[in-house]
Design an enzyme around this catalytic site. Structure first.
Site, PDB file in Angstrom:
ATOM      1  N   ASN A 183      -1.609   2.803  -6.543  1.00 28.89           N
ATOM      2  CA  ASN A 183      -0.561   1.789  -6.627  1.00 28.89           C
ATOM      3  C   ASN A 183       0.111   1.690  -5.243  1.00 28.89           C
ATOM      4  O   ASN A 183      -0.199   2.465  -4.336  1.00 28.89           O
ATOM      5  CB  ASN A 183       0.453   2.148  -7.717  1.00 28.89           C
ATOM      6  CG  ASN A 183       1.126   0.906  -8.304  1.00 28.89           C
ATOM      7  OD1 ASN A 183       1.367  -0.073  -7.594  1.00 28.89           O
ATOM      8  ND2 ASN A 183       1.419   0.933  -9.580  1.00 28.89           N
TER       9      ASN A 183
ATOM     10  N   CYS B 174       4.476   2.078 -11.425  1.00 33.52           N
ATOM     11  CA  CYS B 174       5.171   0.956 -10.800  1.00 33.52           C
ATOM     12  C   CYS B 174       6.386   1.480 -10.025  1.00 33.52           C
ATOM     13  O   CYS B 174       7.240   2.161 -10.606  1.00 33.52           O
ATOM     14  CB  CYS B 174       5.631  -0.059 -11.851  1.00 33.52           C
ATOM     15  SG  CYS B 174       6.640  -1.363 -11.121  1.00 33.52           S
TER      16      CYS B 174
ATOM     17  N   GLY C 129      -6.465  -6.933  -4.133  1.00 32.00           N
ATOM     18  CA  GLY C 129      -5.103  -7.342  -4.477  1.00 32.00           C
ATOM     19  C   GLY C 129      -4.522  -8.304  -3.481  1.00 32.00           C
ATOM     20  O   GLY C 129      -4.767  -9.513  -3.519  1.00 32.00           O
TER      21      GLY C 129
ATOM     22  N   SER D 287       8.818  -6.496  -4.873  1.00 32.62           N
ATOM     23  CA  SER D 287       9.632  -5.839  -5.897  1.00 32.62           C
ATOM     24  C   SER D 287       9.773  -6.798  -7.069  1.00 32.62           C
ATOM     25  O   SER D 287      10.845  -7.273  -7.403  1.00 32.62           O
ATOM     26  CB  SER D 287      10.986  -5.397  -5.333  1.00 32.62           C
ATOM     27  OG  SER D 287      11.946  -6.371  -5.455  1.00 32.62           O
TER      28      SER D 287
HETATM   29  C1  SIN Z   1       5.941  -5.003 -10.069  1.00 31.60           C
HETATM   30  O1  SIN Z   1       5.825  -5.816 -10.996  1.00 31.60           O
HETATM   31  O2  SIN Z   1       7.043  -4.693  -9.636  1.00 31.60           O
HETATM   32  C2  SIN Z   1       4.737  -4.361  -9.460  1.00 31.60           C
HETATM   33  C3  SIN Z   1       4.010  -3.533 -10.434  1.00 31.60           C
HETATM   34  C4  SIN Z   1       3.364  -2.320  -9.844  1.00 31.60           C
HETATM   35  O3  SIN Z   1       3.282  -2.158  -8.628  1.00 31.60           O
HETATM   36  O4  SIN Z   1       2.924  -1.461 -10.605  1.00 31.60           O
END
Ligand code: SIN
Length: 311
Positions: free
Chosen positions: A198, A134, A272, A71
């Site tokens: 995502n 996100c 990732g 997060s």
């Molecule tokens: C994040 O910065 O919280 C993750 C971004 C994402 O999953 O799009």
């Protein structure tokens, strides 16, 4: 046997289909200690916003079975510093770069697009990833990719402001009832490609403290645990839109994993979470994938895309 390993997204061509995943390699400076970033198909940078941002409170990462919860909350230096320090650094090294952007409002995405357009071709940008998914935003209403109308509004604004300067790749979430209808809305609004998927919204509770492990309570789940979901989403979207390139991601750590996403319909694959445990994972996946393709008798990578749909 020689292999044409190149792939295309919109008007941009990439020497190979293995990319970093946004948010898992910042802007590449750390990974460059381990391999030449020019060997990547593309470096996809951490989603950047207009203004500098600290992100969410810590702790903001937790381990899960076969995965990880984050997060982060879109921490970043803001577009001006990014362009000056990070993009310039990548361009000096001739690294193919996909710039990921994120905004709090439809207008903010448009402003970011206008800013990138003004950098033009001299910036070395190959495409723009528009992160509308996100999961770590304060307000679920800001997850633009959860609704067809808000998803389309962002992409339409970005398209208008980019005015064709770079291909647009919309990053979608699998946390919806029907990802195909979201994909349709962004394609109709002008997306040239899609990033799928995502992270999924998840939560971990510490049974000793009896409280959520993450300060932000919820986070995005990534890693091998989500790969079957990525395969399903890519398969469904490719079935409906076979001509739209998909950058597939979700728990890929081997050439075999990448090949699975390609068979489902991905034109490129991003690595990732695997890079956190092994900084050379991207190169390992690339070499293993090339070997698998050659063993299977492919001379052109693009002929493997979507093979699982053939009867
Ligand atoms: C994040 O910065 O919280 C993750 C971004 C994402 O999953 O799009």
């Amino acid at each position: 046997m020689s292999l044409d390993f190149s792939t295309k997204i919109g008007t941009s061509r990439f020497n190979n289909p293995i990319f970093t995943a946004s948010g898992c390699a910042s802007s590449g400076k750390e990974l460059s200690q381990f391999f030449d970033l020019k060997d990547l198909g593309a470096m996809v940078t951490k989603s950047i916003m207009l203004k500098p941002r600290l992100g969410r409170a810590t702790p903001r990462m937790a381990e899960t079975p076969s995965g990880m919860l984050n997060s982060i909350g879109l921490q970043g230096p803001g577009i001006d510093t990014f362009l000056e320090n990070d993009l310039a650094w990548l361009h000096e090294r001739s690294v193919r770069t996909i710039v990921s952007i994120a905004g709090e409002t439809v207008e903010e995405f448009g402003q970011l697009a206008r800013r990138l357009r003004s950098e033009g071709q001299r910036s070395g940008i190959s495409a723009i990833e528009v992160n509308i998914s996100c999961p770590n935003v304060e307000n679920r209403g800001q997850v633009f990719a959860c609704h067809t109308d808000t998803a389309a509004a962002v992409i339409e604004n970005v398209r208008r402001n980019l005015a064709g300067e770079f291909p647009i790749v919309a990053k979608l979430t699998p946390d919806v009832t029907d990802i195909v209808s979201i994909a349709k809305s962004v394609i109709d609004a002008g997306a040239d490609g899609l990033s799928l998927i995502n992270t999924l919204l998840g939560m971990v509770i510490d049974t000793n403290t009896m409280r959520p492990k993450l300060a932000g309570k919820t986070g995005g789940l990534s890693g091998p645990a989500i790969r079957p979901i990525a395969v399903r989403a890519i398969y469904q979207v490719h079935q409906s839109f076979p001509n739209i390139p998909i950058v597939g991601m979700g728990g890929v750590s081997s050439g075999k994993d990448a090949f699975e996403l390609i068979l489902a319909g991905a034109s490129a694959v991003s690595i990732g979470t695997a890079s956190f445990g092994n900084p050379t994972a991207v190169m390992k996946v690339k070499d293993e994938l090339a070997n698998i393709l050659q063993e299977k008798g492919f001379t052109d990578f693009r002929l493997a895309i979507g093979q699982a749909h053939k009867s």
